[in-house]
Motif scaffolding. Structure first.
Motif, mmCIF file in Angstrom:
data_model
loop_
_atom_site.group_PDB
_atom_site.id
_atom_site.type_symbol
_atom_site.label_atom_id
_atom_site.label_comp_id
_atom_site.label_asym_id
_atom_site.label_seq_id
_atom_site.Cartn_x
_atom_site.Cartn_y
_atom_site.Cartn_z
ATOM 1 N N UNK B 259 0.844 -1.204 0.000
ATOM 2 C CA UNK B 259 0.000 0.000 0.000
ATOM 3 C C UNK B 259 0.877 1.250 0.000
ATOM 4 N N UNK B 260 1.908 1.268 0.886
ATOM 5 C CA UNK B 260 2.838 2.404 0.923
ATOM 6 C C UNK B 260 3.482 2.576 -0.450
ATOM 7 N N UNK B 261 3.875 1.454 -1.035
ATOM 8 C CA UNK B 261 4.533 1.452 -2.334
ATOM 9 C C UNK B 261 3.653 2.083 -3.410
ATOM 10 N N UNK B 262 2.377 1.688 -3.441
ATOM 11 C CA UNK B 262 1.445 2.213 -4.454
ATOM 12 C C UNK B 262 1.227 3.722 -4.273
ATOM 13 N N UNK B 263 1.047 4.157 -3.014
ATOM 14 C CA UNK B 263 0.844 5.591 -2.741
ATOM 15 C C UNK B 263 2.060 6.403 -3.209
ATOM 16 N N UNK B 264 3.249 5.904 -2.865
ATOM 17 C CA UNK B 264 4.474 6.605 -3.271
ATOM 18 C C UNK B 264 4.578 6.667 -4.799
ATOM 19 N N UNK B 265 4.228 5.568 -5.478
ATOM 20 C CA UNK B 265 4.259 5.549 -6.949
ATOM 21 C C UNK B 265 3.374 6.637 -7.543
ATOM 22 N N UNK B 266 2.147 6.764 -6.996
ATOM 23 C CA UNK B 266 1.189 7.749 -7.524
ATOM 24 C C UNK B 266 1.662 9.179 -7.277
ATOM 25 N N UNK B 267 2.179 9.436 -6.064
ATOM 26 C CA UNK B 267 2.689 10.780 -5.743
ATOM 27 C C UNK B 267 3.825 11.144 -6.698
ATOM 28 N N UNK B 268 4.714 10.187 -6.902
ATOM 29 C CA UNK B 268 5.857 10.432 -7.789
ATOM 30 C C UNK B 268 5.400 10.661 -9.221
ATOM 31 N N UNK B 269 4.386 9.919 -9.655
ATOM 32 C CA UNK B 269 3.883 10.055 -11.017
ATOM 33 C C UNK B 269 3.344 11.466 -11.257
ATOM 34 N N UNK B 270 2.556 11.962 -10.298
ATOM 35 C CA UNK B 270 1.989 13.315 -10.419
ATOM 36 C C UNK B 270 3.110 14.356 -10.438
ATOM 37 N N UNK B 271 4.083 14.156 -9.534
ATOM 38 C CA UNK B 271 5.227 15.068 -9.443
ATOM 39 C C UNK B 271 6.016 15.108 -10.760
ATOM 40 N N UNK B 272 6.253 13.943 -11.323
ATOM 41 C CA UNK B 272 6.997 13.849 -12.580
ATOM 42 C C UNK B 272 6.249 14.498 -13.730
ATOM 43 N N UNK B 273 4.923 14.250 -13.771
ATOM 44 C CA UNK B 273 4.082 14.806 -14.838
ATOM 45 C C UNK B 273 4.103 16.332 -14.782
ATOM 46 N N UNK B 274 3.966 16.854 -13.562
ATOM 47 C CA UNK B 274 3.980 18.294 -13.342
ATOM 48 C C UNK B 274 5.300 18.904 -13.826
ATOM 49 N N UNK B 275 6.382 18.237 -13.485
ATOM 50 C CA UNK B 275 7.700 18.742 -13.887
ATOM 51 C C UNK B 275 7.889 18.651 -15.394
ATOM 52 N N UNK B 276 7.275 17.630 -15.994
ATOM 53 C CA UNK B 276 7.362 17.461 -17.435
ATOM 54 C C UNK B 276 6.653 18.576 -18.188
ATOM 55 N N UNK B 277 5.508 19.038 -17.654
ATOM 56 C CA UNK B 277 4.734 20.054 -18.349
ATOM 57 C C UNK B 277 5.168 21.485 -18.024
ATOM 58 N N UNK B 278 5.641 21.686 -16.770
ATOM 59 C CA UNK B 278 6.057 23.042 -16.410
ATOM 60 C C UNK B 278 7.530 23.294 -16.712
ATOM 61 N N UNK B 279 8.257 22.238 -17.041
ATOM 62 C CA UNK B 279 9.665 22.377 -17.382
ATOM 63 C C UNK B 279 10.500 22.418 -16.144
#
Lengths: 142, 279
Positions: B259-279
């Motif tokens: 469960x911890x693993x899945x939550x961390x994966x999702x947080x990281x995914x959002x963070x990465x996506x945000x960084x990808x679009x905002x540069x």
């Protein structure tokens, strides 16, 4: 059946020994590198006395900008350590930390070889070859 | 902020990063890079250099406890390391060719996919007693581990070695590309791809991450991307966190780790996506 279980037992015993050895290499490398890094950091603050405070105008950014230079090849590193510079000790500890996983691979080659496990010995030698090859590549292509 | 305050605050954050990293089988790098760039306004290139060191520290620090407690499958780790190191070498070449934005978005997609895969297959992860995988049988990759919660030794068989190798090549590739440990790809490759139980999977992942990171660390060092002043508190902090975290891992139920693993994966995914679009 009896032979099988005794074979498994001796395999297990060897594996425990192998795991202990790998663990030992890791512990020595990790403890040594953190002690060297920590001493380097203490030395650094002694050598830059004005920075060792929470309440003055000195900013950390003088040390974190891209233009802040430090020894990043072996001859520079040796000179820095001989001059007893804190930075030199930190870089030495950092390098030791980088080498630790490579030592682990090297130890595993010896372990698999002494166990007479030729397929896994070849696999591990292949890993070490790729690892050292990529190191050389990193040094050549900047 | 004074240099001393910088060192102490960064060391404390690194302890936390190491703790989480060890618990979920991820390197601390995924936390360290955003902290350094967003909080301390440090150049991204230097952040990645320090990050790769934190990845090695997490791996070595956590592996001390795991190897002792026999959770790590050394044979599987070494076997798959062929693919991760070759992946890391080719990834190091690609870094200069691909634009950063695309890489972040690609990685976010990979993370989302891993999280979904873990969620849907988590209950079905069955432990095999027979394997027809010729490679796994030839190299004797099968293993066993002592589960502290169930108080018994659990033997398991490995399968899907070819799929595992392909996934590990990609994991090594991304590790070199972004300066992360890519445990988020290594654990599912073993857990979902090769039927290895989650605890040995994350322990073996931690073991492998350091070797993969060492492959690119030499290049970062030669390029002058490993600033000792930034790296020192991170290396020590992450080590303390990783050793503490790895001692906790075997006492926590597999379900919680997942469960911890899945939550961390999702947080990281959002963070990465945000960084990808905002540069």
């Amino acid at each position: 059946m009896k032979d099988m279980s005794s074979l498994n037992y001796s395999r297990d015993k060897q594996l425990r020994k192998a795991e202990f050895l790998v663990s030992l290499v890791l512990q020595i490398g990790v403890v040594l590198s953190s002690v060297i890094i920590f001493s380097g950091l203490v030395l650094f603050f002694f050598q830059h006395a004005q920075t060792a405070s929470f309440l003055n105008n000195s900013s950390y950014q003088q040390f974190t900008v891209s233009s802040f230079s430090y020894p990043n090849n072996f001859s520079q590193l040796l000179r820095s350590v001989l001059r007893e510079q804190g930075v030199g000790f930190i870089v030495t500890g950092v390098l030791l930390l980088i080498i630790t996983p490579i030592l682990r691979v090297f130890t595993s080659i010896l372990l698999f070889f002494t166990q007479g496990d030729i397929p896994m010995t070849i696999v591990t030698i292949l890993v070490l070859t790729v690892l050292l090859g990529s190191f050389a590549l990193g040094m050549l292509v900047k | 902020m004074t240099p001393l305050a910088f060192i102490i605050s960064l060391a404390l954050i690194s302890i936390l990063a190491g703790l989480i990293g060890a618990l979920v089988g991820l390197g601390g790098g995924v936390i360290i890079v955003p902290v350094l760039t967003l909080l301390y306004h440090i150049d991204i290139r230097l952040a990645i250099g320090a990050s790769i060191l934190s990845v090695i520290a997490t791996s070595s620090g956590a592996a001390i406890a795991y190897v002792k407690e026999s959770l790590t499958n050394l044979r599987v780790g070494m076997f798959l390391e062929i693919a991760t190191t070759i992946g890391a070498v080719s990834g190091a070449y690609m870094t200069t060719w691909l634009p950063g934005k695309i890489l972040f978005i690609l990685f976010a997609i990979v993370l989302f996919y891993s999280a979904i895969a873990m969620l849907t297959k988590r209950k079905q992860t069955e432990i095999l007693t027979v394997s027809n995988d010729k490679i796994a049988n030839f190299f004797h990759l099968h293993g066993e581990y002592y589960d502290e919660n169930e108080k018994k030794v659990i033997p398991y068989k490995i399968t899907g070695t070819k799929l595992g190798l392909v996934l590990m090549y990609i994991a090594g590739f991304i590790s070199a590309l972004l300066g992360v440990g890519s445990g988020a790809l290594k654990v599912p490759a073993m857990d979902l791809g090769m039927h290895m139980p989650i605890k040995p999977s994350s322990a073996t992942s931690d073991f492998m991450i350091g070797v993969t990171a060492a492959a690119s660390a030499g290049a970062y060092f030669a390029r002058g991307q490993i600033n000792p002043f930034i790296t020192a508190p991170i290396a020590i902090g992450v080590l303390i966190g990783a050793i503490t975290g790895s001692r906790l891992l075997n006492r926590i139920n597999s379900k919680y780790v997942s469960v911890i693993f899945i939550i961390v994966l999702l947080i990281l995914a959002i963070e990465m996506l945000q960084r990808g679009f905002t540069g």
